[in-house]
Design an enzyme around this catalytic site. Structure first.
Site, PDB file in Angstrom:
ATOM      1  N   CYS A  70       9.392  -9.378  -5.908  1.00  0.00           N
ATOM      2  CA  CYS A  70       8.991  -8.283  -5.422  1.00  0.00           C
ATOM      3  C   CYS A  70       8.882  -7.836  -7.647  1.00  0.00           C
ATOM      4  O   CYS A  70       7.533  -7.948  -7.659  1.00  0.00           O
ATOM      5  CB  CYS A  70       8.900  -7.176  -4.852  1.00  0.00           C
ATOM      6  SG  CYS A  70       8.829  -7.434  -2.891  1.00  0.00           S
ATOM      7  N   ARG A  87       4.568  -8.134  -8.168  1.00  0.00           N
ATOM      8  CA  ARG A  87       3.913  -8.607  -7.808  1.00  0.00           C
ATOM      9  C   ARG A  87       3.357  -7.711  -6.581  1.00  0.00           C
ATOM     10  O   ARG A  87       2.352  -7.783  -5.997  1.00  0.00           O
ATOM     11  CB  ARG A  87       3.559  -9.832  -7.208  1.00  0.00           C
ATOM     12  CG  ARG A  87       4.922 -10.426  -6.084  1.00  0.00           C
ATOM     13  CD  ARG A  87       5.010 -10.881  -5.559  1.00  0.00           C
ATOM     14  NE  ARG A  87       5.896 -11.098  -4.192  1.00  0.00           N
ATOM     15  CZ  ARG A  87       5.917 -10.658  -3.123  1.00  0.00           C
ATOM     16  NH1 ARG A  87       4.304 -10.334  -3.335  1.00  0.00           N
ATOM     17  NH2 ARG A  87       6.792 -10.837  -1.844  1.00  0.00           N
ATOM     18  N   SER A  88       4.472  -6.952  -5.801  1.00  0.00           N
ATOM     19  CA  SER A  88       3.753  -5.901  -4.650  1.00  0.00           C
ATOM     20  C   SER A  88       5.034  -5.302  -4.165  1.00  0.00           C
ATOM     21  O   SER A  88       5.950  -5.098  -4.924  1.00  0.00           O
ATOM     22  CB  SER A  88       4.432  -6.867  -3.573  1.00  0.00           C
ATOM     23  OG  SER A  88       3.716  -5.966  -2.253  1.00  0.00           O
ATOM     24  N   ASN A 145      13.076   0.943  -7.196  1.00  0.00           N
ATOM     25  CA  ASN A 145      12.744   0.614  -8.161  1.00  0.00           C
ATOM     26  C   ASN A 145      13.369   0.880  -9.729  1.00  0.00           C
ATOM     27  O   ASN A 145      13.343   0.114 -10.192  1.00  0.00           O
ATOM     28  CB  ASN A 145      11.077  -0.733  -7.770  1.00  0.00           C
ATOM     29  CG  ASN A 145      10.997  -1.281  -6.374  1.00  0.00           C
ATOM     30  OD1 ASN A 145      10.535  -1.524  -6.165  1.00  0.00           O
ATOM     31  ND2 ASN A 145      12.454  -2.440  -6.237  1.00  0.00           N
ATOM     32  N   HIS A 171       1.321  -0.597  -1.824  1.00  0.00           N
ATOM     33  CA  HIS A 171      -0.535  -0.324  -0.866  1.00  0.00           C
ATOM     34  C   HIS A 171       1.781   0.460  -0.271  1.00  0.00           C
ATOM     35  O   HIS A 171       2.932   1.236  -0.490  1.00  0.00           O
ATOM     36  CB  HIS A 171      -0.117  -1.472  -0.142  1.00  0.00           C
ATOM     37  CG  HIS A 171       1.537  -2.274   0.160  1.00  0.00           C
ATOM     38  ND1 HIS A 171       1.719  -2.722  -1.027  1.00  0.00           N
ATOM     39  CD2 HIS A 171       2.842  -2.539   1.119  1.00  0.00           C
ATOM     40  CE1 HIS A 171       3.212  -3.634  -0.842  1.00  0.00           C
ATOM     41  NE2 HIS A 171       3.368  -3.061   0.223  1.00  0.00           N
ATOM     42  N   TYR A 181       2.511   1.705   4.779  1.00  0.00           N
ATOM     43  CA  TYR A 181       1.886   0.727   5.514  1.00  0.00           C
ATOM     44  C   TYR A 181       1.616   1.749   6.481  1.00  0.00           C
ATOM     45  O   TYR A 181       2.193   3.252   6.595  1.00  0.00           O
ATOM     46  CB  TYR A 181       2.698   0.249   6.365  1.00  0.00           C
ATOM     47  CG  TYR A 181       3.289  -1.182   5.844  1.00  0.00           C
ATOM     48  CD1 TYR A 181       2.101  -1.920   5.523  1.00  0.00           C
ATOM     49  CD2 TYR A 181       4.400  -0.845   4.731  1.00  0.00           C
ATOM     50  CE1 TYR A 181       2.867  -3.198   5.081  1.00  0.00           C
ATOM     51  CE2 TYR A 181       4.420  -2.410   3.764  1.00  0.00           C
ATOM     52  CZ  TYR A 181       3.751  -3.636   4.121  1.00  0.00           C
ATOM     53  OH  TYR A 181       4.271  -4.625   3.864  1.00  0.00           O
ATOM     54  N   ALA A 232       9.334  -3.062   5.617  1.00  0.00           N
ATOM     55  CA  ALA A 232       8.186  -4.355   6.016  1.00  0.00           C
ATOM     56  C   ALA A 232       8.784  -5.277   5.455  1.00  0.00           C
ATOM     57  O   ALA A 232       8.986  -5.586   4.208  1.00  0.00           O
ATOM     58  CB  ALA A 232       7.231  -3.605   6.041  1.00  0.00           C
TER      59      ALA A 232
END
Length: 160
Positions: A24, A50-51, A61, A91, A93, A156
């Site tokens: 990620c 990227r995510s 992070n 995002h 969830y 997730a």
């Protein structure tokens, strides 16, 4: 270490033979600069992801890469500069919504605390210390008072 350096964790040939997720946080760009009239050199870091699952990983992070910036800065004898964070797909969830709402309300609580003191991450090694000689024990987190209870978020992981 020159004025610029890039660490790219995206190795296409390794990803093709892996059942794991592609990284990620995959690109770290470093640059060295001076600020104003000072002769001091500053090391800046830009992290590209990227995510990012905001609730479970965003804050982790950031602190990981700020610590990495501090480690490289100490190794090189530079001052830690700016940390920039670019996320392509941020995002949350649906099953994290309740805890995320509580997490987002917590800065209101923190505002009162921050009037007293700001948390600081300190790396207690002299300039020029080898990157490989720095350990977790060399870091100190001061004036950090977490809000309790600690929130729990299910990870997730979506395999190919």
């Amino acid at each position: 270490f020159k004025r610029r350096a890039i660490i790219n964790l995206w190795q296409e040939e390794l990803l093709q033979n892996s059942s794991g997720l592609p990284p990620c946080a995959f690109l770290s760009m470093f640059s060295v600069s001076k600020r104003g009239d000072s002769e001091d050199l500053y090391l800046d870091l830009t992290l590209v992801q990227r995510s990012n699952d905001y609730a479970t990983a965003s804050h982790i992070n950031k602190i990981q890469y700020v610590a990495l910036l501090m480690m490289f800065s100490k190794h090189l004898g530079y001052k830690p500069g700016k940390f920039m964070h670019v996320i392509q797909n941020l995002h949350i969830y649906s099953y994290h919504l309740d805890n995320t709402k509580e997490l987002l309300d917590r800065p209101k609580i923190l505002q009162e605390r921050e009037k007293q003191s700001q948390p600081k991450l300190i790396l207690n090694v002299p300039n020029g210390t080898s990157f490989y000689d720095i350990s977790c024990d060399d870091f100190e987190l001061v004036d950090y008072n977490p809000i309790l209870p600690q929130l729990s978020f299910e990870l997730a992981v979506n395999m190919k």
